[in-house]
Design an enzyme around this catalytic site. Structure first.
Site, PDB file in Angstrom:
ATOM      1  N   ARG A 140      11.723  -6.036   4.478  1.00 43.91           N
ATOM      2  CA  ARG A 140      11.456  -4.622   4.183  1.00 43.91           C
ATOM      3  C   ARG A 140      12.470  -3.693   4.855  1.00 43.91           C
ATOM      4  O   ARG A 140      12.792  -3.834   6.019  1.00 43.91           O
ATOM      5  CB  ARG A 140      10.043  -4.295   4.680  1.00 43.91           C
ATOM      6  CG  ARG A 140       9.592  -2.908   4.401  1.00 43.91           C
ATOM      7  CD  ARG A 140       8.091  -2.839   4.389  1.00 43.91           C
ATOM      8  NE  ARG A 140       7.505  -2.887   5.725  1.00 43.91           N
ATOM      9  CZ  ARG A 140       6.202  -2.705   5.935  1.00 43.91           C
ATOM     10  NH1 ARG A 140       5.386  -2.487   4.921  1.00 43.91           N
ATOM     11  NH2 ARG A 140       5.717  -2.763   7.153  1.00 43.91           N
ATOM     12  N   ARG A 174      11.857  -1.433  10.299  1.00 45.41           N
ATOM     13  CA  ARG A 174      10.858  -1.036  11.290  1.00 45.41           C
ATOM     14  C   ARG A 174      10.880  -1.965  12.494  1.00 45.41           C
ATOM     15  O   ARG A 174      11.037  -3.180  12.338  1.00 45.41           O
ATOM     16  CB  ARG A 174       9.461  -1.067  10.647  1.00 45.41           C
ATOM     17  CG  ARG A 174       9.115   0.206   9.940  1.00 45.41           C
ATOM     18  CD  ARG A 174       7.828   0.118   9.200  1.00 45.41           C
ATOM     19  NE  ARG A 174       6.704  -0.482   9.948  1.00 45.41           N
ATOM     20  CZ  ARG A 174       5.449  -0.446   9.528  1.00 45.41           C
ATOM     21  NH1 ARG A 174       5.147   0.149   8.388  1.00 45.41           N
ATOM     22  NH2 ARG A 174       4.492  -1.005  10.237  1.00 45.41           N
ATOM     23  N   LYS A 185       0.826  -1.214   0.000  1.00 44.93           N
ATOM     24  CA  LYS A 185       0.000   0.000   0.000  1.00 44.93           C
ATOM     25  C   LYS A 185       0.859   1.262   0.000  1.00 44.93           C
ATOM     26  O   LYS A 185       0.623   2.183  -0.776  1.00 44.93           O
ATOM     27  CB  LYS A 185      -0.912   0.059   1.240  1.00 44.93           C
ATOM     28  CG  LYS A 185      -1.886  -1.084   1.360  1.00 44.93           C
ATOM     29  CD  LYS A 185      -2.818  -0.895   2.556  1.00 44.93           C
ATOM     30  CE  LYS A 185      -2.139  -0.851   3.903  1.00 44.93           C
ATOM     31  NZ  LYS A 185      -1.505  -2.105   4.321  1.00 44.93           N
ATOM     32  N   ARG A 196       0.314  -9.034  13.667  1.00 43.68           N
ATOM     33  CA  ARG A 196      -0.289  -8.018  12.783  1.00 43.68           C
ATOM     34  C   ARG A 196      -1.145  -8.675  11.698  1.00 43.68           C
ATOM     35  O   ARG A 196      -2.191  -8.162  11.322  1.00 43.68           O
ATOM     36  CB  ARG A 196       0.810  -7.149  12.157  1.00 43.68           C
ATOM     37  CG  ARG A 196       1.425  -6.178  13.181  1.00 43.68           C
ATOM     38  CD  ARG A 196       2.783  -5.678  12.756  1.00 43.68           C
ATOM     39  NE  ARG A 196       2.764  -4.882  11.554  1.00 43.68           N
ATOM     40  CZ  ARG A 196       3.792  -4.773  10.710  1.00 43.68           C
ATOM     41  NH1 ARG A 196       4.932  -5.411  10.953  1.00 43.68           N
ATOM     42  NH2 ARG A 196       3.700  -4.023   9.650  1.00 43.68           N
ATOM     43  N   ARG A 234      -8.954   0.651  10.045  1.00 42.66           N
ATOM     44  CA  ARG A 234      -8.423  -0.689  10.314  1.00 42.66           C
ATOM     45  C   ARG A 234      -9.506  -1.622  10.848  1.00 42.66           C
ATOM     46  O   ARG A 234      -9.243  -2.796  11.056  1.00 42.66           O
ATOM     47  CB  ARG A 234      -7.356  -0.627  11.399  1.00 42.66           C
ATOM     48  CG  ARG A 234      -5.929  -0.273  11.044  1.00 42.66           C
ATOM     49  CD  ARG A 234      -5.264  -1.197  10.088  1.00 42.66           C
ATOM     50  NE  ARG A 234      -3.922  -1.573  10.447  1.00 42.66           N
ATOM     51  CZ  ARG A 234      -2.829  -0.878  10.129  1.00 42.66           C
ATOM     52  NH1 ARG A 234      -2.906   0.243   9.470  1.00 42.66           N
ATOM     53  NH2 ARG A 234      -1.643  -1.334  10.467  1.00 42.66           N
TER      54      ARG A 234
HETATM   55  P1  AMP Z   1       1.193   0.441   9.548  1.00 41.16           P
HETATM   56  O1  AMP Z   1       2.365   1.312   9.276  1.00 41.16           O
HETATM   57  O2  AMP Z   1      -0.058   0.925   8.851  1.00 41.16           O
HETATM   58  O3  AMP Z   1       1.466  -1.020   9.294  1.00 41.16           O
HETATM   59  O4  AMP Z   1       0.881   0.580  11.104  1.00 41.16           O
HETATM   60  C1  AMP Z   1       1.824   0.218  12.093  1.00 41.16           C
HETATM   61  C2  AMP Z   1       1.112   0.055  13.456  1.00 41.16           C
HETATM   62  O5  AMP Z   1       0.522   1.306  13.821  1.00 41.16           O
HETATM   63  C3  AMP Z   1      -0.027  -0.955  13.481  1.00 41.16           C
HETATM   64  O6  AMP Z   1       0.422  -2.276  13.709  1.00 41.16           O
HETATM   65  C4  AMP Z   1      -0.866  -0.425  14.636  1.00 41.16           C
HETATM   66  O7  AMP Z   1      -0.275  -0.742  15.890  1.00 41.16           O
HETATM   67  C5  AMP Z   1      -0.736   1.086  14.457  1.00 41.16           C
HETATM   68  N1  AMP Z   1      -1.799   1.626  13.575  1.00 41.16           N
HETATM   69  C6  AMP Z   1      -1.648   2.212  12.351  1.00 41.16           C
HETATM   70  N2  AMP Z   1      -2.819   2.607  11.839  1.00 41.16           N
HETATM   71  C7  AMP Z   1      -3.762   2.256  12.767  1.00 41.16           C
HETATM   72  C8  AMP Z   1      -5.179   2.374  12.829  1.00 41.16           C
HETATM   73  N3  AMP Z   1      -5.890   2.921  11.829  1.00 41.16           N
HETATM   74  N4  AMP Z   1      -5.806   1.907  13.953  1.00 41.16           N
HETATM   75  C9  AMP Z   1      -5.120   1.364  14.968  1.00 41.16           C
HETATM   76  N5  AMP Z   1      -3.785   1.208  14.967  1.00 41.16           N
HETATM   77  C10 AMP Z   1      -3.100   1.646  13.878  1.00 41.16           C
END
Ligand code: AMP
Length: 216
Positions: free
Chosen positions: A127, A160, A13, A171, A88
């Site tokens: 990554r 990360r 994404k 996740r 989410r």
């Molecule tokens: P991402 O970079 O989108 O994979 O997000 C990394 C982490 O941030 C996730 O595993 C969640 O812990 C938190 N996170 C990101 N976006 C959300 C969301 N919309 N709702 C809840 N937690 C989020």
């Protein structure tokens, strides 16, 4: 165009959203990026979010919805936005609908990047991201020319904190239980588009553009 990008962690994404930003001249709004910035800035919100992120769990809805509400009222989102990593779960999606309804700016498209779950672990453990310009690499599939250095700007690459095997498993579980139901949610609203997210990155981008037309 107001677009929600859906897909499992590692589906691509972020990579594809960056291309759309350049082409459509609308911002990418990533709650993950916003939360990681809050963590690195050491804000109280960041401290609260970190414990959830480290475990691969979702940060409480109230926190991310607050971030999104503020962000979507900034001037650069006037002509549209690409939401990456938000919503989410169904309750976040409903909050988003009501916020955008109040602003008179409903979503145009929810686009799913569909990648088989078995491919995602290698994508995520491999990554790497450039600290300076955000360019993304994968040590297995698209490594930088010089290990640990960005081809574009020479910046250092980092991994990360949540891209480790244990957190990735969590996740992916959270994705399947909480986020995947959004596919039906947006299908029922008649705005769902699906693109297969495997294969060449440029070819995937072309398929995305085909799906977004004539909305682009
Ligand atoms: P991402 O970079 O989108 O994979 O997000 C990394 C982490 O941030 C996730 O595993 C969640 O812990 C938190 N996170 C990101 N976006 C959300 C969301 N919309 N709702 C809840 N937690 C989020």
């Amino acid at each position: 165009m107001r677009l929600v990008f859906l897909g499992a962690p590692g589906a691509g994404k972020g990579t594809q959203a960056k291309r759309l930003v350049d082409q459509l001249k609308i911002p990418q709004v990533s709650t993950g990026d916003m939360l990681r910035k809050a963590v690195s800035d050491g804000t109280s919100l960041g401290k609260e979010a970190k414990s959830y992120m480290d475990k691969g769990e979702l940060v409480p809805d109230s926190v991310v919805i607050g971030l999104i509400k503020e962000r979507l009222q900034e001037a650069d989102t006037e002509n549209g936005f690409i939401l990456d990593g938000f919503p989410r779960n169904v309750s976040q999606a409903k909050e988003l609908d009501s916020l955008l309804g109040d602003l008179g700016k409903p979503l145009d498209v929810a686009l799913v990047l569909d990648v088989p779950i078995d491919d995602l672990m290698k994508r995520l453990t491999g990554r790497r991201t450039c600290k300076s310009c955000g360019q993304m690499y994968n040590v297995y599939f698209s490594p930088p020319k010089v290990e640990g250095k960005c081809d574009v700007c020479g910046g250092d690459l980092y991994q990360r904190a949540d891209d480790n095997e244990e957190t990735i498993k969590k996740r992916l579980d959270v994705y399947q239980s909480s986020t995947e139901p959004l596919i039906d949610y947006y299908k029922n609203k008649g705005i769902l588009k699906i693109v297969q997210g495997t294969g060449d990155i440029n070819a995937i981008y072309r398929k995305i553009l085909v799906q977004l037309n004539p909305a682009v």
